[in-house]
Design a protein around this motif. Sequence first.
Motif, PDB file in Angstrom:
ATOM      1  N   PHE A  37      68.629  30.384  42.810  1.00 43.68           N
ATOM      2  CA  PHE A  37      67.175  30.243  42.809  1.00 43.68           C
ATOM      3  C   PHE A  37      66.724  29.110  43.726  1.00 43.68           C
ATOM      4  O   PHE A  37      65.599  29.133  44.244  1.00 43.68           O
ATOM      5  N   GLU A  58      66.412  30.592  47.054  1.00 44.12           N
ATOM      6  CA  GLU A  58      65.254  31.482  47.061  1.00 44.12           C
ATOM      7  C   GLU A  58      63.959  30.688  47.168  1.00 44.12           C
ATOM      8  O   GLU A  58      63.026  31.098  47.879  1.00 44.12           O
ATOM      9  N   LEU A  59      63.894  29.558  46.464  1.00 43.97           N
ATOM     10  CA  LEU A  59      62.693  28.725  46.547  1.00 43.97           C
ATOM     11  C   LEU A  59      62.475  28.220  47.966  1.00 43.97           C
ATOM     12  O   LEU A  59      61.352  28.223  48.475  1.00 43.97           O
ATOM     13  N   GLY A 109      58.758  28.524  35.624  1.00 43.27           N
ATOM     14  CA  GLY A 109      59.458  29.682  35.074  1.00 43.27           C
ATOM     15  C   GLY A 109      59.235  29.831  33.570  1.00 43.27           C
ATOM     16  O   GLY A 109      58.442  29.132  32.957  1.00 43.27           O
ATOM     17  N   SER A 124      55.696  28.456  40.969  1.00 42.67           N
ATOM     18  CA  SER A 124      56.226  29.260  39.871  1.00 42.67           C
ATOM     19  C   SER A 124      55.827  28.714  38.512  1.00 42.67           C
ATOM     20  O   SER A 124      55.971  29.404  37.492  1.00 42.67           O
TER      21      SER A 124
END
Length: 455
Positions: free
Chosen positions: A184, A187-188, A205, A202
């Motif tokens: 992640f 991905e960030l 989360g 986000s």
Amino acid sequence: MYFSMQELTRIYMVAIIGAGISGLTLAFHLQERNIPYILLEEQNRIGGYIKTEVTEEYTLDVGPNSILADDEVRDFFKTVGIDNELVEANPVSKDRYIFRAGSYQVLPDSPPKLLKSNFFSFKTKLSIIGEFFRRSEKIEEETLAHFITRRFNKEVSDYVLNPFVAGIYAGNPEKLLVKLTFPFLQELENNNGSVLKGMVKSGGGSRRTSYNFKKGMATLPATIAQHLKNLQLNTKVEQVQYENNHYTISAFSNGQPLTYTCTHLVVATPAYAAAPLLEVIAPEVARTLKQVEYPPMALVHSIYSKEQTNVQLNGFGGLNPKVENKFAAGSIWTSSVFARRVPEDKILLTSFVGGSQYYEHYHKDDNYIRNTLSQEFQKDLGFQAPPVLQRIHRWEKAIPQYDLKLQAVYSAIEKLQIKGLHFCAGWYKGISLSDCIKNAKKLAKNISDTKDIHS
């Protein structure tokens, strides 16, 4: 339950090898979907690394000490009927402590706290703010340490990343790959140009909470197993063959030879146990599995009397960065996190000695480990008396390392040409208990969706 060869060849069946949390959860979901299966376990117990020792006074987890659960995992608890056994972590557990400059300091968990605290130097605070504007890069096979140093700086890597990786993976961030451990983060960066910017967008989360159970973590696999109709213990698989879209499993149970035939085979064992099972049907996968590193870890429970120590531990625990040259990788302050692990007049700490950064510490004898830990607690936490009890549990092969060697396994699996072979274990796409539960549920659906399982 035993099945004859005639019974097994008459139906299309899923065979699962290994009754750890992954194998148990998969079997549960297959059973819920009315998919015929058999779950084979070599030992006379279930749960794999999940193990709890319970006495009249103490509840000691000698494997995983908690599970971090979101809504999906909490729903699973309800489904298996274990939600009434849950023990939620105490509010003080939100604070994580890092050893620095001679004492344990709370790690700031928000930007305002970070700016006000003295945990990081002024230069590092500026570097962290600068991460919002730092140019993004795509680097193949990037390690965690390289990623965090590149996005933030070395101080963040040394004092945040390093101790957490040692605590979660018993690993070395200089070797673990970011795309396998914390994908992640990549991905960030890739989607937002910045890790922090992505986190802000986000909103952090979904909410996850740390849980244990009234009688320890072993309650989880034991409860799942109670639902299963086709679980067979003391069954050692000797060989697996594949022919005409079917797998033939040769095994021994209590000295008796057994044979199973199935269309779907699920390997749910640790990598080192999976390797010999696949030597005939997937030799390249077997070869790479043998290379997966599982560093040793000693888990030490230290119990102190509150009257003798007069120490207040208000937090999840204390982690030790490698640069601080401590003996243990860190300790969970278990009695502060979960209620009723020990009597009210006692304090329980669960320490981790070993891992890939501390091999030499693991190999010390038990007395050396006990004495060294006691000395560190006295010096760093202010304990004024020795523990009333210390117990050591050694895991010769503790946690799979998500490094280049494991990446080689994934690459070999992607090249497989045979059908119906699946992997569901801590070394495959997620080591946490929550990952294992979710991956097992997903695999059960994938198997159910295949046409041949219903033929």
